[in-house]
Design an enzyme around this catalytic site. Structure first.
Site, PDB file in Angstrom:
ATOM      1  N   ASP A   1      -9.779  -3.496  -6.153  1.00  0.00           N
ATOM      2  CA  ASP A   1      -8.966  -2.628  -5.140  1.00  0.00           C
ATOM      3  C   ASP A   1      -8.953  -1.403  -4.772  1.00  0.00           C
ATOM      4  O   ASP A   1      -9.421  -0.714  -6.168  1.00  0.00           O
ATOM      5  CB  ASP A   1      -7.097  -2.773  -5.316  1.00  0.00           C
ATOM      6  CG  ASP A   1      -6.820  -2.596  -4.054  1.00  0.00           C
ATOM      7  OD1 ASP A   1      -6.915  -1.944  -3.272  1.00  0.00           O
ATOM      8  OD2 ASP A   1      -5.579  -2.770  -3.951  1.00  0.00           O
TER       9      ASP A   1
ATOM     10  N   SER B   1       0.280  -1.075  -0.179  1.00  0.00           N
ATOM     11  CA  SER B   1       0.121  -0.271  -0.101  1.00  0.00           C
ATOM     12  C   SER B   1       0.859   0.916   0.130  1.00  0.00           C
ATOM     13  O   SER B   1       1.997   1.219  -0.440  1.00  0.00           O
ATOM     14  CB  SER B   1      -1.092  -0.168   1.108  1.00  0.00           C
ATOM     15  OG  SER B   1      -1.755   1.178   0.823  1.00  0.00           O
TER      16      SER B   1
ATOM     17  N   HIS C   1      -6.492  -6.549  -0.780  1.00  0.00           N
ATOM     18  CA  HIS C   1      -5.794  -5.202  -1.193  1.00  0.00           C
ATOM     19  C   HIS C   1      -5.254  -5.346   0.580  1.00  0.00           C
ATOM     20  O   HIS C   1      -4.006  -4.923   0.892  1.00  0.00           O
ATOM     21  CB  HIS C   1      -5.956  -3.422  -0.400  1.00  0.00           C
ATOM     22  CG  HIS C   1      -5.053  -2.346  -0.067  1.00  0.00           C
ATOM     23  ND1 HIS C   1      -4.615  -1.827  -1.338  1.00  0.00           N
ATOM     24  CD2 HIS C   1      -4.886  -1.866   0.735  1.00  0.00           C
ATOM     25  CE1 HIS C   1      -4.178  -1.256  -0.917  1.00  0.00           C
ATOM     26  NE2 HIS C   1      -3.607  -0.381   0.033  1.00  0.00           N
TER      27      HIS C   1
END
Length: 326
Positions: free
Chosen positions: A272, A140, A301
């Protein structure tokens, strides 16, 4: 059998001063200090995980252990917490870094996005010898930090960088970003006040009980304490970092990607909300020669909650120079 093996993997939680901030490091494997001779031979590589937000490092332990096992216990796997995302327990000591001078200088705005990048650089300089090659794994916003660590410190011996569910562009325009931006940028102080009123007077034993119940309902087994997630100080820093992500992560830095493309692998999710398939398609179009993959396994995610083994298998195949099974 695999679970029995993973139970035997040494995992330790240590705290160091890094950039003037107490920082938690979770170390998987028998190595504690890469600068000192130990009973085990010095590893040639270090797998270094930079989490997402609010990716508290304890969530990544199953992923780290699975990866350590898949790599036949050859390399240590370390997870760094973000600055301000952990509070040192009273029964733990803040240890001295092997190269202390690298951590003596305080970092400006260390809890912000730029400060967090400098925080990771300070740690790597203080804890990793120059002859140990780095395998960086960003998740991320950790992918954004990974790219900028590589850009700012060209001498870092990075062998590979694996960017999982990369939030490296247009964060506020993403489906999740459209909701998160006003919340993080306009109502952040309401979150500060609420968390302070709710959790500041709350005893640690009650916080632990709440977390155990929540994790139990989500069927998540934690091997290390996660009381940081209910600390007002940590919650405030997570929200502050998130607000800067929405404002600052806008245009993809193609110059960094071009410079390091042979070392990079990108892994996008099909559903996502932070980096939609359109971002993957744009990357494939702009970097057709790059190692850019779209998940076909339904991995979300937040893979650390349920898909640590699956993600570790893919990363291990990358490290071993095998194309991933989509």
């Amino acid at each position: 059998m695999a679970s029995e093996v993973e139970e035997q993997i040494p995992v330790r939680e240590e705290f160091f001063l890094c950039g003037g901030v107490e920082t938690k490091i979770i170390k998987c494997g028998p190595w504690t200090n890469l600068f000192e001779k130990q009973d085990v031979s010095k590893p040639k590589q270090l797998i270094f995980i930079i989490p997402g937000n609010p990716g508290y490092s304890a969530f990544y332990v199953p992923f780290a252990k699975a990866l350590y096992t898949l790599m036949k216990s050859r390399f240590p796997v370390w997870i760094i917490s973000h600055a301000g995302f952990s509070v040192t327990p009273k029964d733990k000591k803040v240890l001295a870094a092997p190269q202390e001078e690298s951590n003596a200088q305080k970092i400006e705005d260390v809890y912000g996005l730029n400060g967090q990048i400098e925080h990771k650089i300070a740690f790597l300089r203080a804890h990793v010898p120059k002859d140990v090659k780095l395998i960086l794994i960003g998740h991320s916003v950790g992918t954004y930090m990974t790219l900028h660590v590589m850009k700012r410190v060209l001498e870092l011996p990075v062998a590979h960088a694996f960017l999982l569910f990369p939030t490296i562009e247009r964060m506020s325009e993403s489906p999740n970003g459209k909701f998160a931006t006003p919340f993080l940028c306009q109502f952040r102080y309401l979150l500060y006040a609420t968390s302070y009123l709710l959790f500041k007077p709350c005893p640690e034993v009650i916080k632990s009980f709440i977390i155990q119940k929540l994790m139990g309902q989500m069927n998540i087994k934690l091997e290390l304490p996660l009381t940081d997630i209910l600390q007002p100080f940590c919650l405030a820093n997570a929200a502050y970092l998130g607000s800067q992500e929405m404002v600052q992560i806008v245009k993809r830095d193609d110059d960094i990607i071009k410079e390091f493309l042979p070392k990079l692998k990108f892994y996008y999710g099909k559903t996502d909300g932070w980096c939609p398939v359109k971002y993957y398609e744009d990357m494939k179009k702009d970097f057709p020669e790059g190692n850019i993959y779209l998940c076909e396994k339904g991995i979300p995610h937040a893979f650390v909650l349920d898909f640590s083994q699956e993600m570790a298998t893919i990363v291990a195949e990358w490290i071993n120079n095998r194309p991933p099974r989509k």
